[in-house]
Design an enzyme around this catalytic site. Structure first.
Site, PDB file in Angstrom:
ATOM      1  N   TYR A 235      -3.269  -2.141   6.268  1.00 37.13           N
ATOM      2  CA  TYR A 235      -3.218  -3.005   4.642  1.00 37.13           C
ATOM      3  C   TYR A 235      -4.327  -4.010   4.929  1.00 37.13           C
ATOM      4  CZ  TYR A 235       0.471   0.065   2.774  1.00 37.13           C
ATOM      5  OH  TYR A 235       1.440   1.042   2.176  1.00 37.13           O
TER       6      TYR A 235
ATOM      7  N   CYS B 147       5.399   5.279  -0.433  1.00 43.29           N
ATOM      8  CA  CYS B 147       5.653   4.048   0.335  1.00 43.29           C
ATOM      9  C   CYS B 147       6.048   4.311   1.954  1.00 43.29           C
ATOM     10  CB  CYS B 147       6.422   3.131  -0.355  1.00 43.29           C
ATOM     11  SG  CYS B 147       6.807   1.687   0.325  1.00 43.29           S
TER      12      CYS B 147
END
Length: 352
Positions: free
Chosen positions: A215, A53
């Site tokens: 994203y 992450c």
């Protein structure tokens, strides 16, 4: 069906197909003040993170650069999402790794039953020793969470058994300023007073254009949403190229939080985002100023340990079956090998 209110980032999509990230739910602050609600103390606080992450790796990178390894403990989760409560709903998220003995009993697929087999005992991961949780969801539920989004990083107070914060941008500022009594590199200031206006201004365009921009490309569900996102990403990437062709770091001649926030996205760009999120209008490998910049950051003390490409690629390519049905992991071009090569940023931009 996922339980009401329980969600992941994949669920944060508008009616027009645009990815709209929802803000973090825990925003408390640790202070270097014995009278504070959360006073800075050695070995009181714990980070739950994933090497995969980028938001979590902001905190790992800052912890490493400041030299806070002995002050703040860490647990790393398994990189592959699994169903967190299969008996009640379809939510998939971060799980804790199993022991080597348990690895021999079972193997994982992706959470739709395809791909693999993947080991349940992944390198550098471990079981949760604080809450006894099997998943990050259970850590949140242990504090009676009502937000329903089970993300990392988590900055956890071992003394009061509370989540202090799950907002990475604020956690890195706490690590920077509030734990200097326990840091081995306390003179490093990634948010210096004199540069705060410049840092904040850079974050204002780098976050939407690059950090979240990748994203917005990858999680777009309509062509229009993707085209808008990739156009804005390309524009921001070119702006960054021009900036780093003129100066050593994002905010000038010293490394700051703006560089940490940026680097965690750039180090994933070529190996993951170009393929997985369709950000193939640009690449770090073929942009000399940005590649050279990444080399300098990667080679700084405390940074390399926070970059685990096997975790990164395994998570992205195996955790979202709607994007990669069989969880096939592309081989890639050994981007970290490129980052090991010498840089000449000091020569180009001598320290003043």
């Amino acid at each position: 069906m996922t339980a009401k209110g329980v969600r992941t980032a994949l669920d944060e999509v508008s009616k027009t197909g645009e990815f709209k990230r929802i803000e973090s739910g825990y925003r408390n602050w640790i202070k270097n003040d014995p009278n504070a609600q959360f006073p800075a103390e050695k070995d009181r606080y714990h980070l739950y993170v994933s090497y995969a992450c980028p938001w979590a790796c902001r905190t790992l990178m800052t912890r490493g650069m400041k030299g806070l390894q002995d002050a703040i403990s860490v647990t790393v989760v398994h990189p592959i999402w699994q169903k967190t409560r299969p008996e009640t709903d379809e939510h998939a998220g971060w799980m804790f790794g199993t022991s080597a003995a348990e690895e021999k009993k079972a193997a994982w697929t992706n959470h739709q039953g395809n791909g693999g087999p993947f080991s349940t005992h992944y390198p550098n991961t471990e079981a949760d020793a604080l809450v006894g949780a099997k998943s990050i969801r259970e850590v949140y539920e242990s504090v009676k969470d009502t937000n329903g989004k089970y993300t990392v990083p988590i900055l956890y107070d071992k003394k009061t058994q509370q989540i202090v914060s799950n907002e990475s941008s604020e956690i890195i500022r706490m690590l920077n300023s509030e734990f200097n009594d326990y840091a081995t590199n306390p003179t490093l200031d990634i948010y210096p007073e004199a540069l705060r206006e410049t840092i904040d201004a850079a974050n204002e365009w780098i976050y939407p254009g690059i950090n979240n921009g990748v994203y917005r490309c990858g999680f777009a569900t309509t062509q229009g949403a993707y085209d808008k996102a990739v156009g804005e990403l390309t524009e921001a990437f070119d702006r960054l190229d021009a900036l780093l062709s003129q100066q050593r770091f994002v905010a000038g001649d010293q490394v700051t939080e703006a560089d940490i926030r940026l680097f965690v996205t750039l180090v994933r760009f070529d190996e993951v985002y170009i393929v997985y999120f369709k950000t193939n209008t640009r690449s770090v490998t073929h942009t000399p100023s940005i590649l050279n910049y990444c080399r300098e950051l990667y080679q700084m003390p405390g940074v390399k340990e926070s970059v685990q490409m096997e975790h990164i690629k395994t998570h992205y390519f195996c955790s979202h079956p709607t994007l990669n049905h069989y969880s096939i992991i592309p081989k890639g071009n050994d981007f970290l090998g490129l980052l090991e090569q010498p840089h000449n940023r000091e020569e180009l931009f001598p320290s003043k």
